[in-house]
Scaffold this active site. Sequence first.
Site, PDB file in Angstrom:
ATOM      1  N   GLU A  39       0.981  -1.170   0.026  1.00  0.00           N
ATOM      2  CA  GLU A  39       0.114   0.137  -0.014  1.00  0.00           C
ATOM      3  C   GLU A  39       0.837   1.252   0.187  1.00  0.00           C
ATOM      4  O   GLU A  39       0.746   2.132   0.745  1.00  0.00           O
ATOM      5  CB  GLU A  39      -0.910   0.050   1.304  1.00  0.00           C
ATOM      6  CG  GLU A  39      -1.978  -1.096   1.239  1.00  0.00           C
ATOM      7  CD  GLU A  39      -3.221  -0.911   2.087  1.00  0.00           C
ATOM      8  OE1 GLU A  39      -2.962  -0.340   3.214  1.00  0.00           O
ATOM      9  OE2 GLU A  39      -4.229  -1.566   1.972  1.00  0.00           O
TER      10      GLU A  39
ATOM     11  N   GLU B 242      -5.617  -8.263  -0.776  1.00  0.00           N
ATOM     12  CA  GLU B 242      -6.341  -8.153   0.396  1.00  0.00           C
ATOM     13  C   GLU B 242      -7.902  -7.649  -0.196  1.00  0.00           C
ATOM     14  O   GLU B 242      -7.874  -6.837  -1.007  1.00  0.00           O
ATOM     15  CB  GLU B 242      -5.713  -6.625   1.283  1.00  0.00           C
ATOM     16  CG  GLU B 242      -4.404  -7.086   1.759  1.00  0.00           C
ATOM     17  CD  GLU B 242      -3.940  -6.058   2.587  1.00  0.00           C
ATOM     18  OE1 GLU B 242      -4.602  -5.153   3.273  1.00  0.00           O
ATOM     19  OE2 GLU B 242      -2.587  -5.937   2.669  1.00  0.00           O
TER      20      GLU B 242
HETATM   21  P1  P53 Z   1      -6.781  -2.248   9.542  1.00  0.00           P
HETATM   22  C1  P53 Z   1      -6.079   1.909   5.437  1.00  0.00           C
HETATM   23  C2  P53 Z   1      -6.971   1.586   4.397  1.00  0.00           C
HETATM   24  C3  P53 Z   1      -7.169   0.416   3.643  1.00  0.00           C
HETATM   25  C4  P53 Z   1      -6.244  -0.671   4.057  1.00  0.00           C
HETATM   26  O1  P53 Z   1      -6.739  -2.600   7.832  1.00  0.00           O
HETATM   27  C5  P53 Z   1      -5.271  -0.355   5.168  1.00  0.00           C
HETATM   28  C6  P53 Z   1      -5.385   1.092   5.809  1.00  0.00           C
HETATM   29  C7  P53 Z   1      -4.180   0.974   7.100  1.00  0.00           C
HETATM   30  O2  P53 Z   1      -4.924   0.826   7.965  1.00  0.00           O
HETATM   31  O3  P53 Z   1      -4.507  -1.166   5.352  1.00  0.00           O
HETATM   32  C8  P53 Z   1      -4.291  -2.667   4.840  1.00  0.00           C
HETATM   33  O4  P53 Z   1      -6.108  -3.232  10.000  1.00  0.00           O
HETATM   34  C9  P53 Z   1      -3.118  -3.039   5.310  1.00  0.00           C
HETATM   35  C10 P53 Z   1      -3.344  -4.247   6.408  1.00  0.00           C
HETATM   36  C11 P53 Z   1      -4.157  -3.699   7.210  1.00  0.00           C
HETATM   37  C12 P53 Z   1      -5.599  -3.915   6.345  1.00  0.00           C
HETATM   38  O5  P53 Z   1      -5.757  -3.117   5.367  1.00  0.00           O
HETATM   39  O6  P53 Z   1      -6.287  -0.922   9.773  1.00  0.00           O
HETATM   40  O7  P53 Z   1      -2.449  -3.545   4.265  1.00  0.00           O
HETATM   41  O8  P53 Z   1      -1.901  -4.313   7.096  1.00  0.00           O
HETATM   42  O9  P53 Z   1      -4.413  -4.774   8.375  1.00  0.00           O
HETATM   43  C13 P53 Z   1      -7.054  -3.692   7.285  1.00  0.00           C
HETATM   44  O10 P53 Z   1      -8.276  -2.477  10.036  1.00  0.00           O
END
Ligand code: P53
Length: 478
Positions: A177, A376
């Site tokens: 990201e 993801e």
């Molecule tokens: P968490 C922001 C927006 C979209 C994805 O996020 C993001 C973030 C940063 O928080 O992160 C990704 O755990 C990231 C993972 C993360 C997952 O999305 O904040 O690549 O490490 O755990 C979910 O709810």
Amino acid sequence: MTQTMPANFLWGGAVAAHQVEGAYHVGGKGLSVADVMSAAGNHDERTITKGVQPGYFYPNHDAVDFYHQYPADVKLFAEMGFKCFRTSIAWSRIFPNGDEDEPNEAGLEFYDRLFDECLKYNIEPVVTLSHFEMPYHLVTEYGGFRSRKLIKLFTNFAKAVFERYQDKVKYWLTFNEINNQINYDRAFTLFTNSGITVKPGENAEAIMYQAGHYEVVASAIAVQMGHQINPDFQIGAMIAMSPVYPATDSPRDVFKAQRAMQSRFWFSDVQMLGQYPGWLNKYLEAKKINLDITQTDLDNLAKGKADYLGLSYYMSFATAASDHEDAQFSYNEHDDLVTNKFVPQSDWGWQVDPQGLRYSLNWLNDRYHVPLFIVENGIGAIDQLEENHEVHDQYRIDYLSDHIEQMKLAMLDDGVEVMGYTPWSAIDIVSASTGQLSKRYGFIYVDRNDDGSGSLQRYRKDSFYWYQKVIQSNGAEL
Ligand code: P53
């Protein structure tokens, strides 16, 4: 829709090292940026402390103990039918301080064991080099990616792991990201992406563009090195794909949304197309942001285009122009997003928009003409562990099934090439933004709570059995 995916489609699940492994100082591992972030609640930000301080709880220090429990966990992934497993290599296990000459053998051995365990079940590892876990020493010593030296330090790390795992890992991703830091006014993003803390009075936007430049160059050098080490490597870039819609059909809103998309995706423009977009050169000029960019950098960018684009997809955004836009319609993600009344929100305020995934896949395909890999996709939610150890997470099944449906439309009706799909997350993790365990994403429940209590026992959620069927039917049965 009963049509299926191509036979070689990579179904799997994703995690990142710092969010699952724990064992934060075992096997010679150094501190990483993830080790100095405290836990927060539903709507507040994590505190970034100066080193590890007494009085704070650091959830990543133990996480869900994957470092010790991976054999049983990988076995559960195999039971779900995973064809691939996305994780990252904790940079600070391999180079504890980040600037040593030689890698740490104990760290390398851990990933040998982990990848061997995956391969035993024919699970293909998909490996991110940098997923929010830079060695903390690089922050204190160099200011993270403020410094050009980080290009060399990152590519040394990449070289060490490319060489070591060249026969075990084929699919790589450089920076997770990388485009999150377009939200440069949020302390979390610049710190986790780049190891940077902005001081009062500094121009965070300029700092972000400089760090981003060093990172796309580091990524391009890594791509070239990787291909030399093993020409079969598939090395991807990785972006957070939240598309930005215009709030209305007003031309000003439409242009604002276009500028927002250009701003969010300049990173992948450079990584996939090998050069800076014209608008950005003009924009930096107008903002009087002078970047340290050399001719060698530009040559590397042109020579080191990524092979495919990895993306996370959680939500869509929307934006509206204000009455006082500058000539550039400058996008500041911290201030310029608006609520989209057409889509519902998760408990954490994330706008759930399955059709936005089809839109995104088409948009990226039109722009880059490369294979896409959804590395993801998922929803953070509070799960209830029942007395019989069941978890009825129908909301997660609904979310994932709605998104897979749209992925199928993009692939089968629109002809977009998608290599695979690894939902977030394979197993419950420590949330990146909040540090919570209770913001759960996994197919496998881990008995651990926000305060660190819990047995660490693993339990299969309803979504575990559902996803098993999805994979078994190659996407026909949702
Ligand atoms: P968490 C922001 C927006 C979209 C994805 O996020 C993001 C973030 C940063 O928080 O992160 C990704 O755990 C990231 C993972 C993360 C997952 O999305 O904040 O690549 O490490 O755990 C979910 O709810």
